[in-house]
Each structure stands twice: as C-alpha cells, then as structure tokens.
Scaffold this motif. Sequence first.
Motif, PDB file in Angstrom:
ATOM      1  N   SER A 111       7.283  -8.760 -30.555  1.00 38.77           N
ATOM      2  CA  SER A 111       7.594  -8.719 -29.130  1.00 38.77           C
ATOM      3  C   SER A 111       6.636  -7.837 -28.338  1.00 38.77           C
ATOM      4  CB  SER A 111       9.033  -8.232 -28.920  1.00 38.77           C
ATOM      5  OG  SER A 111       9.181  -6.912 -29.421  1.00 38.77           O
ATOM      6  N   GLY A 112       5.865  -7.007 -29.013  1.00 35.34           N
ATOM      7  CA  GLY A 112       4.906  -6.155 -28.322  1.00 35.34           C
ATOM      8  C   GLY A 112       3.612  -6.849 -27.969  1.00 35.34           C
ATOM      9  N   TYR A 113       3.493  -8.099 -28.382  1.00 34.18           N
ATOM     10  CA  TYR A 113       2.234  -8.825 -28.208  1.00 34.18           C
ATOM     11  C   TYR A 113       2.412 -10.049 -27.323  1.00 34.18           C
ATOM     12  CZ  TYR A 113       0.727  -5.699 -31.836  1.00 34.18           C
ATOM     13  OH  TYR A 113       0.430  -4.570 -32.538  1.00 34.18           O
ATOM     14  N   ALA A 114       1.424 -10.271 -26.467  1.00 40.66           N
ATOM     15  CA  ALA A 114       1.496 -11.367 -25.511  1.00 40.66           C
ATOM     16  C   ALA A 114       0.622 -12.549 -25.896  1.00 40.66           C
ATOM     17  CB  ALA A 114       1.089 -10.864 -24.127  1.00 40.66           C
ATOM     18  N   TYR A 115      -0.363 -12.303 -26.713  1.00 40.68           N
ATOM     19  CA  TYR A 115      -1.338 -13.349 -27.042  1.00 40.68           C
ATOM     20  C   TYR A 115      -1.484 -13.438 -28.553  1.00 40.68           C
ATOM     21  CZ  TYR A 115      -2.374 -12.012 -22.247  1.00 40.68           C
ATOM     22  OH  TYR A 115      -2.267 -11.679 -20.927  1.00 40.68           O
ATOM     23  N   TRP A 116      -1.571 -14.687 -29.029  1.00 46.66           N
ATOM     24  CA  TRP A 116      -1.615 -14.937 -30.470  1.00 46.66           C
ATOM     25  C   TRP A 116      -2.695 -15.936 -30.823  1.00 46.66           C
ATOM     26  CZ3 TRP A 116       1.597 -12.509 -33.984  1.00 46.66           C
ATOM     27  CH2 TRP A 116       2.612 -11.712 -33.428  1.00 46.66           C
ATOM     28  N   GLY A 117      -3.306 -15.722 -31.980  1.00 47.93           N
ATOM     29  CA  GLY A 117      -4.212 -16.710 -32.516  1.00 47.93           C
ATOM     30  C   GLY A 117      -3.444 -17.759 -33.285  1.00 47.93           C
ATOM     31  N   GLN A 118      -4.170 -18.737 -33.792  1.00 52.73           N
ATOM     32  CA  GLN A 118      -3.525 -19.855 -34.496  1.00 52.73           C
ATOM     33  C   GLN A 118      -3.240 -19.521 -35.950  1.00 52.73           C
ATOM     34  OE1 GLN A 118      -6.743 -19.565 -34.099  1.00 52.73           O
ATOM     35  NE2 GLN A 118      -7.606 -20.062 -36.102  1.00 52.73           N
ATOM     36  N   GLY A 119      -3.845 -18.445 -36.438  1.00 56.80           N
ATOM     37  CA  GLY A 119      -3.618 -18.027 -37.814  1.00 56.80           C
ATOM     38  C   GLY A 119      -4.663 -18.558 -38.771  1.00 56.80           C
ATOM     39  N   THR A 120      -4.823 -17.828 -39.857  1.00 57.33           N
ATOM     40  CA  THR A 120      -5.723 -18.248 -40.919  1.00 57.33           C
ATOM     41  C   THR A 120      -5.015 -18.067 -42.251  1.00 57.33           C
ATOM     42  OG1 THR A 120      -7.958 -17.958 -41.852  1.00 57.33           O
ATOM     43  CG2 THR A 120      -6.845 -15.963 -41.106  1.00 57.33           C
ATOM     44  N   GLN A 121      -5.159 -19.046 -43.126  1.00 58.94           N
ATOM     45  CA  GLN A 121      -4.424 -19.053 -44.395  1.00 58.94           C
ATOM     46  C   GLN A 121      -5.120 -18.178 -45.427  1.00 58.94           C
ATOM     47  OE1 GLN A 121      -1.430 -20.853 -45.192  1.00 58.94           O
ATOM     48  NE2 GLN A 121      -1.533 -19.580 -47.043  1.00 58.94           N
ATOM     49  N   VAL A 122      -4.325 -17.363 -46.072  1.00 67.17           N
ATOM     50  CA  VAL A 122      -4.801 -16.549 -47.193  1.00 67.17           C
ATOM     51  C   VAL A 122      -3.982 -16.916 -48.419  1.00 67.17           C
ATOM     52  CG1 VAL A 122      -4.952 -14.209 -48.124  1.00 67.17           C
ATOM     53  CG2 VAL A 122      -5.583 -14.649 -45.735  1.00 67.17           C
ATOM     54  N   ASN A 123      -4.670 -17.288 -49.477  1.00 63.67           N
ATOM     55  CA  ASN A 123      -4.018 -17.626 -50.744  1.00 63.67           C
ATOM     56  C   ASN A 123      -4.565 -16.732 -51.843  1.00 63.67           C
ATOM     57  OD1 ASN A 123      -2.343 -19.891 -49.913  1.00 63.67           O
ATOM     58  ND2 ASN A 123      -4.253 -20.999 -49.642  1.00 63.67           N
ATOM     59  N   VAL A 124      -3.675 -16.041 -52.505  1.00 62.65           N
ATOM     60  CA  VAL A 124      -4.069 -15.148 -53.590  1.00 62.65           C
ATOM     61  C   VAL A 124      -3.472 -15.698 -54.877  1.00 62.65           C
ATOM     62  CG1 VAL A 124      -4.110 -12.792 -54.456  1.00 62.65           C
ATOM     63  CG2 VAL A 124      -4.026 -13.223 -51.980  1.00 62.65           C
ATOM     64  N   SER A 125      -4.354 -16.050 -55.796  1.00 69.21           N
ATOM     65  CA  SER A 125      -3.907 -16.615 -57.067  1.00 69.21           C
ATOM     66  C   SER A 125      -3.753 -15.518 -58.117  1.00 69.21           C
ATOM     67  CB  SER A 125      -4.904 -17.663 -57.550  1.00 69.21           C
ATOM     68  OG  SER A 125      -6.159 -17.064 -57.802  1.00 69.21           O
ATOM     69  N   SER A 126      -2.835 -15.746 -59.027  1.00 66.65           N
ATOM     70  CA  SER A 126      -2.577 -14.752 -60.083  1.00 66.65           C
ATOM     71  C   SER A 126      -3.466 -14.966 -61.291  1.00 66.65           C
ATOM     72  CB  SER A 126      -1.112 -14.806 -60.499  1.00 66.65           C
ATOM     73  OG  SER A 126      -0.787 -16.106 -60.929  1.00 66.65           O
TER      74      SER A 126
END
Length: 126
Positions: A111-126
């Motif tokens: 709620s403290g943020y007014a602007y957002w990016g579309q996101g980027t996927q991070v996948n960490v394999s075991s």
Amino acid sequence: QVQLVESGGGLVQAGGSLRLSCVASGGDFRSHTMGWFRQAPGKEQEFVVALTWGTGRTYYSDFAKGRFGISRDNEKNTVFLQMNSLKPEDTGVYSCAAARPWYNGDVVTPSGYAYWGQGTQVNVSS
C-alpha cells in the motif's frame, strides 16, 4: 505517471546469484522510494527490500538480510536487487515498485507504493 520495467530474472541453481534491474521513466527518480516485492505460486505477495529517497535508508525482510542487497543509480533511473545464496524458496515473480514522490510513510507493505512493474520471474532449482 511513472513506468517501471524489470529485467534480469531467470533460472539459477541453488546457491547461485542473480541481479535484477528496474528502470524507471516518467518521473523524478530521485524523489521516489523504491521497493522490491515477490510472489511465489499460491502465496501472497511479500516485501523483499526497500531503499528510500534522500537518505537512502534501507529496509530488509528477514529472509533477505545477509543475502540480498538493494542499490540505485539515480543517473540511470535504475534500482537493482542483488540476490546471492539463492534458495528454491526464493522462486517467484519479483516486482519493482515506486512510492509517490517524497513519500515518508510505510515502505514495507504494498500500500505504500503507487507504481508497479510487470514483474520478472526468478526460478531457483535445487
């Protein structure tokens, strides 16, 4: 209107590192507190880290302390998220966010943020 574009996500093995970038346009970048949030599949969005305008105070979630770092390049209107010692549970969509100019409120909740990016996927394999 501020626009944010993230990059740098991808697939990495556990123990590896990634550096995410978020480029801002359309505003005075120096006036914005910048934050990173993430959302894992089936889970709610959670706060990762924030870097305030002005003094550059940082706020870290418990899971990010000691492994993640945030920095900004005001000349390039870019904020970075350096992630080290990645774990499979770090998998998710990482989103960059900007608060309104000269904002002095809560920076650890969405709620403290007014602007957002579309996101980027991070996948960490075991």
